[in-house]
Design an enzyme around this catalytic site. Structure first.
Site, PDB file in Angstrom:
ATOM      1  N   CYS A  79      25.195 -10.131  34.712  1.00  0.00           N
ATOM      2  CA  CYS A  79      26.559  -9.881  34.215  1.00  0.00           C
ATOM      3  C   CYS A  79      27.029 -10.957  33.238  1.00  0.00           C
ATOM      4  O   CYS A  79      26.607 -12.100  33.301  1.00  0.00           O
ATOM      5  CB  CYS A  79      27.537  -9.864  35.379  1.00  0.00           C
ATOM      6  SG  CYS A  79      27.058  -8.749  36.689  1.00  0.00           S
ATOM      7  N   TRP A  94      25.685  -5.860  35.523  1.00  0.00           N
ATOM      8  CA  TRP A  94      24.309  -5.526  35.884  1.00  0.00           C
ATOM      9  C   TRP A  94      24.347  -5.220  37.379  1.00  0.00           C
ATOM     10  O   TRP A  94      24.593  -6.108  38.193  1.00  0.00           O
ATOM     11  CB  TRP A  94      23.403  -6.712  35.583  1.00  0.00           C
ATOM     12  CG  TRP A  94      21.943  -6.445  35.710  1.00  0.00           C
ATOM     13  CD1 TRP A  94      21.157  -5.707  34.874  1.00  0.00           C
ATOM     14  CD2 TRP A  94      21.062  -6.944  36.739  1.00  0.00           C
ATOM     15  NE1 TRP A  94      19.849  -5.737  35.316  1.00  0.00           N
ATOM     16  CE2 TRP A  94      19.760  -6.478  36.442  1.00  0.00           C
ATOM     17  CE3 TRP A  94      21.245  -7.746  37.868  1.00  0.00           C
ATOM     18  CZ2 TRP A  94      18.661  -6.780  37.233  1.00  0.00           C
ATOM     19  CZ3 TRP A  94      20.146  -8.043  38.654  1.00  0.00           C
ATOM     20  CH2 TRP A  94      18.869  -7.568  38.336  1.00  0.00           C
ATOM     21  N   GLU A 107       0.229 -14.093  31.996  1.00  0.00           N
ATOM     22  CA  GLU A 107       1.460 -14.091  31.205  1.00  0.00           C
ATOM     23  C   GLU A 107       1.376 -13.033  30.088  1.00  0.00           C
ATOM     24  O   GLU A 107       2.356 -12.332  29.811  1.00  0.00           O
ATOM     25  CB  GLU A 107       1.709 -15.490  30.631  1.00  0.00           C
ATOM     26  CG  GLU A 107       2.839 -15.612  29.636  1.00  0.00           C
ATOM     27  CD  GLU A 107       4.204 -15.143  30.150  1.00  0.00           C
ATOM     28  OE1 GLU A 107       4.368 -14.953  31.362  1.00  0.00           O
ATOM     29  OE2 GLU A 107       5.095 -14.945  29.304  1.00  0.00           O
ATOM     30  N   HIS A 157     -15.199  -7.218  41.069  1.00  0.00           N
ATOM     31  CA  HIS A 157     -14.963  -7.047  42.504  1.00  0.00           C
ATOM     32  C   HIS A 157     -13.969  -5.928  42.801  1.00  0.00           C
ATOM     33  O   HIS A 157     -13.299  -5.956  43.841  1.00  0.00           O
ATOM     34  CB  HIS A 157     -14.495  -8.376  43.120  1.00  0.00           C
ATOM     35  CG  HIS A 157     -15.517  -9.464  43.005  1.00  0.00           C
ATOM     36  ND1 HIS A 157     -16.681  -9.466  43.725  1.00  0.00           N
ATOM     37  CD2 HIS A 157     -15.568 -10.555  42.200  1.00  0.00           C
ATOM     38  CE1 HIS A 157     -17.408 -10.529  43.401  1.00  0.00           C
ATOM     39  NE2 HIS A 157     -16.752 -11.201  42.465  1.00  0.00           N
ATOM     40  N   LYS A 193       4.096  -9.964  29.723  1.00  0.00           N
ATOM     41  CA  LYS A 193       4.859  -9.735  28.496  1.00  0.00           C
ATOM     42  C   LYS A 193       4.696  -8.294  28.032  1.00  0.00           C
ATOM     43  O   LYS A 193       5.658  -7.657  27.635  1.00  0.00           O
ATOM     44  CB  LYS A 193       4.367 -10.720  27.440  1.00  0.00           C
ATOM     45  CG  LYS A 193       5.389 -11.152  26.464  1.00  0.00           C
ATOM     46  CD  LYS A 193       6.119 -12.425  26.855  1.00  0.00           C
ATOM     47  CE  LYS A 193       6.858 -12.328  28.152  1.00  0.00           C
ATOM     48  NZ  LYS A 193       7.421 -13.569  28.587  1.00  0.00           N
ATOM     49  N   GLU A 253       6.587  -5.910  30.284  1.00  0.00           N
ATOM     50  CA  GLU A 253       8.022  -6.126  30.143  1.00  0.00           C
ATOM     51  C   GLU A 253       8.596  -5.448  28.901  1.00  0.00           C
ATOM     52  O   GLU A 253       9.630  -4.789  28.980  1.00  0.00           O
ATOM     53  CB  GLU A 253       8.221  -7.643  30.041  1.00  0.00           C
ATOM     54  CG  GLU A 253       9.589  -8.155  30.294  1.00  0.00           C
ATOM     55  CD  GLU A 253       9.624  -9.696  30.232  1.00  0.00           C
ATOM     56  OE1 GLU A 253       8.628 -10.338  29.831  1.00  0.00           O
ATOM     57  OE2 GLU A 253      10.672 -10.247  30.579  1.00  0.00           O
ATOM     58  N   LYS A 273      18.142 -11.212  31.582  1.00  0.00           N
ATOM     59  CA  LYS A 273      17.625 -12.509  31.112  1.00  0.00           C
ATOM     60  C   LYS A 273      17.572 -13.532  32.237  1.00  0.00           C
ATOM     61  O   LYS A 273      16.585 -14.225  32.401  1.00  0.00           O
ATOM     62  CB  LYS A 273      18.494 -13.023  29.964  1.00  0.00           C
ATOM     63  CG  LYS A 273      18.023 -14.363  29.382  1.00  0.00           C
ATOM     64  CD  LYS A 273      16.689 -14.225  28.675  1.00  0.00           C
ATOM     65  CE  LYS A 273      16.192 -15.543  28.082  1.00  0.00           C
ATOM     66  NZ  LYS A 273      14.767 -15.457  27.734  1.00  0.00           N
ATOM     67  N   ASN A 325      31.177 -12.289  38.456  1.00  0.00           N
ATOM     68  CA  ASN A 325      29.707 -12.360  38.452  1.00  0.00           C
ATOM     69  C   ASN A 325      29.278 -12.972  39.771  1.00  0.00           C
ATOM     70  O   ASN A 325      29.935 -13.899  40.247  1.00  0.00           O
ATOM     71  CB  ASN A 325      29.190 -13.291  37.350  1.00  0.00           C
ATOM     72  CG  ASN A 325      29.310 -12.674  35.987  1.00  0.00           C
ATOM     73  OD1 ASN A 325      29.705 -11.528  35.855  1.00  0.00           O
ATOM     74  ND2 ASN A 325      28.975 -13.444  34.976  1.00  0.00           N
ATOM     75  N   ARG A 378      21.891 -10.856  28.220  1.00  0.00           N
ATOM     76  CA  ARG A 378      21.793 -11.039  29.672  1.00  0.00           C
ATOM     77  C   ARG A 378      21.455  -9.735  30.388  1.00  0.00           C
ATOM     78  O   ARG A 378      21.128  -9.739  31.566  1.00  0.00           O
ATOM     79  CB  ARG A 378      23.112 -11.600  30.221  1.00  0.00           C
ATOM     80  CG  ARG A 378      23.429 -12.978  29.679  1.00  0.00           C
ATOM     81  CD  ARG A 378      24.857 -13.362  29.956  1.00  0.00           C
ATOM     82  NE  ARG A 378      25.106 -13.686  31.336  1.00  0.00           N
ATOM     83  CZ  ARG A 378      24.994 -14.882  31.876  1.00  0.00           C
ATOM     84  NH1 ARG A 378      24.613 -15.891  31.138  1.00  0.00           N
ATOM     85  NH2 ARG A 378      25.266 -15.088  33.146  1.00  0.00           N
TER      86      ARG A 378
HETATM   87  C1  AGP Z   1      10.087 -13.511  31.371  1.00  0.00           C
HETATM   88  O1  AGP Z   1       9.802 -12.884  30.171  1.00  0.00           O
HETATM   89  C2  AGP Z   1      10.986 -12.807  32.270  1.00  0.00           C
HETATM   90  N1  AGP Z   1      12.203 -12.492  31.605  1.00  0.00           N
HETATM   91  C3  AGP Z   1      11.130 -13.356  33.675  1.00  0.00           C
HETATM   92  O2  AGP Z   1       9.901 -13.249  34.306  1.00  0.00           O
HETATM   93  C4  AGP Z   1      11.628 -14.820  33.819  1.00  0.00           C
HETATM   94  O3  AGP Z   1      10.643 -15.694  33.374  1.00  0.00           O
HETATM   95  C5  AGP Z   1      11.985 -15.087  35.289  1.00  0.00           C
HETATM   96  O4  AGP Z   1      13.019 -14.241  35.676  1.00  0.00           O
HETATM   97  C6  AGP Z   1      12.369 -16.522  35.538  1.00  0.00           C
HETATM   98  O5  AGP Z   1      13.462 -16.920  34.768  1.00  0.00           O
HETATM   99  P1  AGP Z   1      13.853 -18.431  34.624  1.00  0.00           P
HETATM  100  O6  AGP Z   1      12.768 -19.132  33.901  1.00  0.00           O
HETATM  101  O7  AGP Z   1      15.142 -18.417  33.857  1.00  0.00           O
HETATM  102  O8  AGP Z   1      14.032 -18.986  36.000  1.00  0.00           O
END
Ligand code: AGP
Length: 594
Positions: free
Chosen positions: A2, A71, A468, A491, A472, A475, A589, A97, A27
């Site tokens: 939020c 949110w 990672e 495996h 990405k 996501e 975010k 929030n 956000r």
């Molecule tokens: C990453 O692209 C994501 N948005 C998510 O995994 C993020 O890294 C995770 O929520 C942790 O956030 P932070 O680093 O602000 O704690």
């Protein structure tokens, strides 16, 4: 998560709030709303969907108002569950929030007193609670109300008869913007920058009263306090897209600068960080999501450079792990510093007697108040939901930290440290060389866009980089992907390999190189298209269908360079598919719920 904006001053508030909410869009949200006070009356618009769908023209001209992007946590995304909320009289309006843990019992009690509720949210009870406690002073009513709340909150409230805004903060971010003849409140700095760069970060327990010409703050004891005004260096241009189509692409391209800024003045050690005070025989790294992957890379870095044993844990799992009779030095990584799971883990680590260090990108974020020591990553604001430059700078900080620890414990010799410093200095240029290959990566990504499943594989320090890369892609492109250690595929996951399952293979000339070539060969025999990411090399060329070459780099430092190539793969694949790259569906975010 939020977003909140509050404004009192001299300008037409509808536009101010709208603009502020737009600046918080990164956000993530599913509904939005605005309430304004005009002529002893509160008027309100709110709606499920995007900010631009709000009929702000229905609101009167006014100079006091509050806005919110929601949110969903309690109650589905809907018009009725959108903020702001009103009390029964319609004189009080609030935005909130966070999460009110005891809202059910408060709601029942207030219902017995005749209050009627119109939403499924926890937040609505706050408006009614303030109504119950209101005796002509909004700040006092808010103060009495928050005493009854359990949970986390940033609350901003207005009253139809008051030319002021009242607000309270507990475990949910809230910043005051100090203007000239106007004052603001917001969950984050970008919403304030159109009006001021001078901000006051509120602390847990703070209550604030804003008028157009004054800011009064009280702490949890009720005593009036001064919160220092800080001038944020982030200009509006910093927070905007700077000519790129998406924030994410801008932020990927900002990495050479972000690395440079994160190294600046720290190659000989961190000022204001005296690690000698702590016993550091073992380290536990804790984080979520991309920061967790940075932690996994950090394990290899710290063990290699400083020889201190390290383990890595997801923040959401850490709290439930067994309490051992050892107290590892605990590092919490969070770009936002507001991730609820990571904050809870920080608290738990302290309870267990561990000394804690937070690595975050956000000045004065909640994490900084939970830990014994803080290092800032210096990446600048990251607006795209997908973490890019904050991941890279977390890793850079971990190199620096590992060197400091190694030198302190004399497990790293001075010459080796000099070599590492030189490699760190080269990183911005090496990343630029990957960025120069964007067109080639874009071309290859158009082929990946039709895939349903993609594997990312790597070994040793590049195994978490593969994880990672997969995160990405999931996501932002919404393609299922898995990051695997290359030796594990046989495996089980081999059963999934067909000519329709691309494999992105990270192949670095390190101690795993020969084994990695073997793994790639096994995959090639199953007809999966292979995209090799590594140093220019005939062997890899023979086995791969496509190649992205990375510049020569010390293997220990390769994650930074390789990851930028993988970020571009994800970005261009998502672009090809027309995804909402900066605001992927269902994501926020900073995730401020556990
Ligand atoms: C990453 O692209 C994501 N948005 C998510 O995994 C993020 O890294 C995770 O929520 C942790 O956030 P932070 O680093 O602000 O704690």
């Amino acid at each position: 998560m939020c977003g909140i904006v509050g404004y009192i001053g001299k300008t037409a508030v509808r536009e101010v709030i709208l603009k502020g909410l737009e600046r918080l869009e990164y956000r993530g949200y599913d509904s939005a709303g605005i309430a304004v006070k005009d002529d002893d009356k509160i008027s309100l618009v709110k709606k499920k969907g995007r900010i631009e769908e709000l009929s702000v023209e229905d609101l009167p001209e006014s100079t006091i108002g509050i806005g919110h992007t929601r949110w969903a946590t309690h109650g589905k995304p809907s018009d009725k569950n959108a903020h702001p909320f009103l009390d029964c009289s319609g004189d009080i309006s609030i935005v909130h929030n966070g999460i009110i843990d005891n809202f059910v019992s408060i709601k029942e009690r207030l219902r017995d007193k005749g209050h009627e509720f119109n939403s499924d949210t926890d937040s609505e009870v706050i408006a009614h609670l303030i109504e119950e406690n209101y005796r002509g002073d909004l700040v006092e009513a808010l103060r009495s109300s928050v005493k009854e709340l359990e949970g986390s909150y940033a609350i901003v409230a207005i009253h139809s008869e008051k030319n002021e805004i009242a607000a309270a903060r507990n475990q949910s971010p809230l910043v005051v913007g100090v203007g000239d003849g106007e004052n603001l409140l917001a969950s984050d700095v970008p919403a304030l920058l159109d009006h001021t760069q001078d901000v006051k970060y509120l602390q847990d327990g703070d209550i604030v009263r804003l008028t157009s010409g004054s800011i009064d703050i009280w702490d949890r004891t009720g005593g009036e306090v001064e919160r220092i005004t800080k001038t944020v260096e982030w200009s509006i241009e910093d927070a905007e897209k700077g000519g790129y189509e998406h924030y994410m692409l801008k932020e990927i391209h900002e990495q050479p600068q972000a690395i440079h800024d994160s190294i600046l003045g720290r190659l000989k050690g961190f000022e204001d960080l005296d690690l000698k005070r702590y016993r550091i025989d073992s380290i536990r790294l804790i984080a979520c999501g991309t920061s967790f992957h940075a932690g996994l890379v950090g394990k290899y870095i710290i063990e290699e450079i400083s020889s201190i044993p390290c383990m890595v844990e997801m923040a959401s799992e850490y709290r439930y792990s067994s309490r051992l009779s050892e107290y590892p030095f605990t590092i919490l990584l969070s770009q936002s510093g507001e991730t609820a799971d990571t904050l809870a883990a920080a608290k738990e680590a302290s309870l267990r007697g561990c000394k804690t260090l937070g690595i975050t990108n956000v000045l004065d974020s909640s994490l900084t108040r939970e830990v014994d020591e803080v290092i800032y990553t210096q990446a600048g604001p990251e607006i795209g939901v997908a973490a890019t430059k904050t991941f890279t700078t977390q890793i850079v900080v971990l190199y620096l930290l590992a060197m400091e620890l190694g030198l302190m414990k004399k497990t790293l010799d001075v010459d080796k440290a000099d070599n590492y410093r030189n490699e760190l200095r080269r990183l911005p240029r090496l990343v630029e060389r990957i960025l120069d290959r964007s067109d080639q990566i874009k071309e290859l990504s158009s082929e990946l866009a039709s895939a349903k499943d993609i594997f990312f594989i790597g070994r040793n320090i590049n195994y978490p980089v593969a994880m990672e890369g997969a995160l990405k892609l999931k996501e932002i492109a919404y393609i299922h992907a898995a990051g695997y250690p290359a030796g594990e595929l046989k495996h089980g996951p081999f059963a999934l390999l067909t000519e329709e399952t691309p494999v992105i293979a990270i192949c670095i000339k390190d101690k795993t190189y020969q084994k990695m070539l073997g793994n790639i060969g096994e995959i090639a025999a199953r007809d999966s298209p292979i995209y090799g990411v590594g140093i220019e090399d005939k062997e890899i060329q023979k086995l791969s269908d496509h190649n992205i070459y990375i510049p020569e780099v010390m293997p220990l430092f390769s994650p930074v360079v390789v990851n930028v190539a993988l970020q571009l793969f994800s970005y261009y694949t998502a672009y090809e598919l027309g995804r909402e790259i900066d605001k992927p569906r269902n994501l926020a975010k900073s995730v401020t719920v556990e």
